[in-house]
Write an enzyme that holds these catalytic residues in place. Sequence first.
Site, PDB file in Angstrom:
ATOM      1  N   GLU A   1     -33.331  14.144  38.392  1.00 19.29           N
ATOM      2  CA  GLU A   1     -32.255  14.944  37.790  1.00 19.29           C
ATOM      3  C   GLU A   1     -31.650  15.751  38.924  1.00 19.29           C
ATOM      4  O   GLU A   1     -32.271  16.669  39.443  1.00 19.29           O
ATOM      5  CB  GLU A   1     -32.811  15.840  36.682  1.00 19.29           C
TER       6      GLU A   1
ATOM      7  N   CYS B   1     -27.281  23.230  36.227  1.00 20.07           N
ATOM      8  CA  CYS B   1     -26.623  21.953  36.490  1.00 20.07           C
ATOM      9  C   CYS B   1     -25.713  21.512  35.352  1.00 20.07           C
ATOM     10  O   CYS B   1     -24.917  20.589  35.521  1.00 20.07           O
ATOM     11  CB  CYS B   1     -27.658  20.872  36.790  1.00 20.07           C
TER      12      CYS B   1
END
Length: 474
Positions: free
Chosen positions: A246, A280
């Site tokens: 990720e 994010c």
Amino acid sequence: MQHKLLINGELVSGEGEKQPVYNPATGDVLLEIAEASAEQVDAAVRAADAAFAEWGQTTPKVRAECLLKLADVIEENGQVFAELESRNCGKPLHSAFNDEIPAIVDVFRFFAGAARCLNGLAAGEYLEGHTSMIRRDPLGVVASIAPWNYPLMMAAWKLAPALAAGNCVVLKPSEITPLTALKLAELAKDIFPAGVINILFGRGKTVGDPLTGHPKVRMVSLTGSIATGEHIISHTASSIKRTHMELGGKAPVIVFDDADIEAVVEGVRTFGYYNAGQDCTAACRIYAQKGIYDTLVEKLGAAVATLKSGAPDDESTELGPLSSLAHLERVSKAVEEAKATGHIKVITGGEKRKGNGYYYAPTLLAGALQDDAIVQKEVFGPVVSVTLFDNEEQVVNWANDSQYGLASSVWTKDVGRAHRVSARLQYGCTWVNTHFMLVSEMPHGGQKLSGYGKDMSLYGLEDYTVVRHVMVKH
């Protein structure tokens, strides 16, 4: 503050070089912690490998009971964890306690339940006289690398599914924000068998590389930057490890003319600047249709200007500092480069805050163009840009014209348009008329350079398993 490592069920001091850990709200050193030595990294992996022989064969019930106990002790020590997270990360204390701790506890409880629902498949007879079965089995030793923006939350996202599936874990939190993970080590050691959970401290070069490259590690899970992901994939290529990545994002926020502007303003004020924008999935790349562009910029600018930066222990603080001095400089540089274009206008913010700590003013930039760096590159700070668009086709193309593919949102009252646009966006998650909302039951993960693999949900649990075929002759 607990600063020892957890290796094979024992809390031990690191034997490597000492590294300072800072309070980003003041810039002061909280303490120095000795890194794990190469020998300690090896010992942690070998302890996990030895523990796997038994832990990998435990029943889902046993694994679930351990995860539930861990959830309970985190909840019981919620104030302690929140205070550590606030001091080490600069998060507002009330946010850490009220927002993050309950979500962290829920992740462990969800995967405790999910562990008991992970089934194989009785496939039947595909060859006369033979019965086939499909098993989902644990992989073995998982090396997990957690980031500095949500240290305890990301530790939970990595530990819970891996353990629920029957793996053993060696976790390395960021050397910038290790304190909650090390506190977790203290509590976990009396719940799980020795070696099932190991928690180390150290930098990527000194601890991360020998950990992820260890021949007995079967899988590496990273939440971090594209550069770190690229390094780990390259570093582990020769040993053909499974990787779970990720790697950040640059979330497009598509606002059509018919959107509820007040809802957009309220949403971006919250979801674009939460955790000082160090998220994010932050709502940081706004595309506003020409009919509402000016109104949105004006109202959003006024709203962002009311965000209160301050001391993490102040109940009225909405934004804390950035995580480190180096990151403060990166965010400041990105905004200065945007200002230097000549066509980008600072609506509010755009500067470091005077005084101690690593604070950057909540910033709104208008007039950004599709090819500008502020639109294309992740800033990871309290900085939101606004770009004008004409029509649906244009904005879908612009939204997808990005190396990132983690999160996105669409704001419109037209249900048909919401479905149509959502179907075309190349992002792991698309929200409609909201942003940022996550639940344990739903998968989180990206496309393109944002990585692959899922956190949370049953999909996240499956990522920590291997599919096996067993055929029995009869």
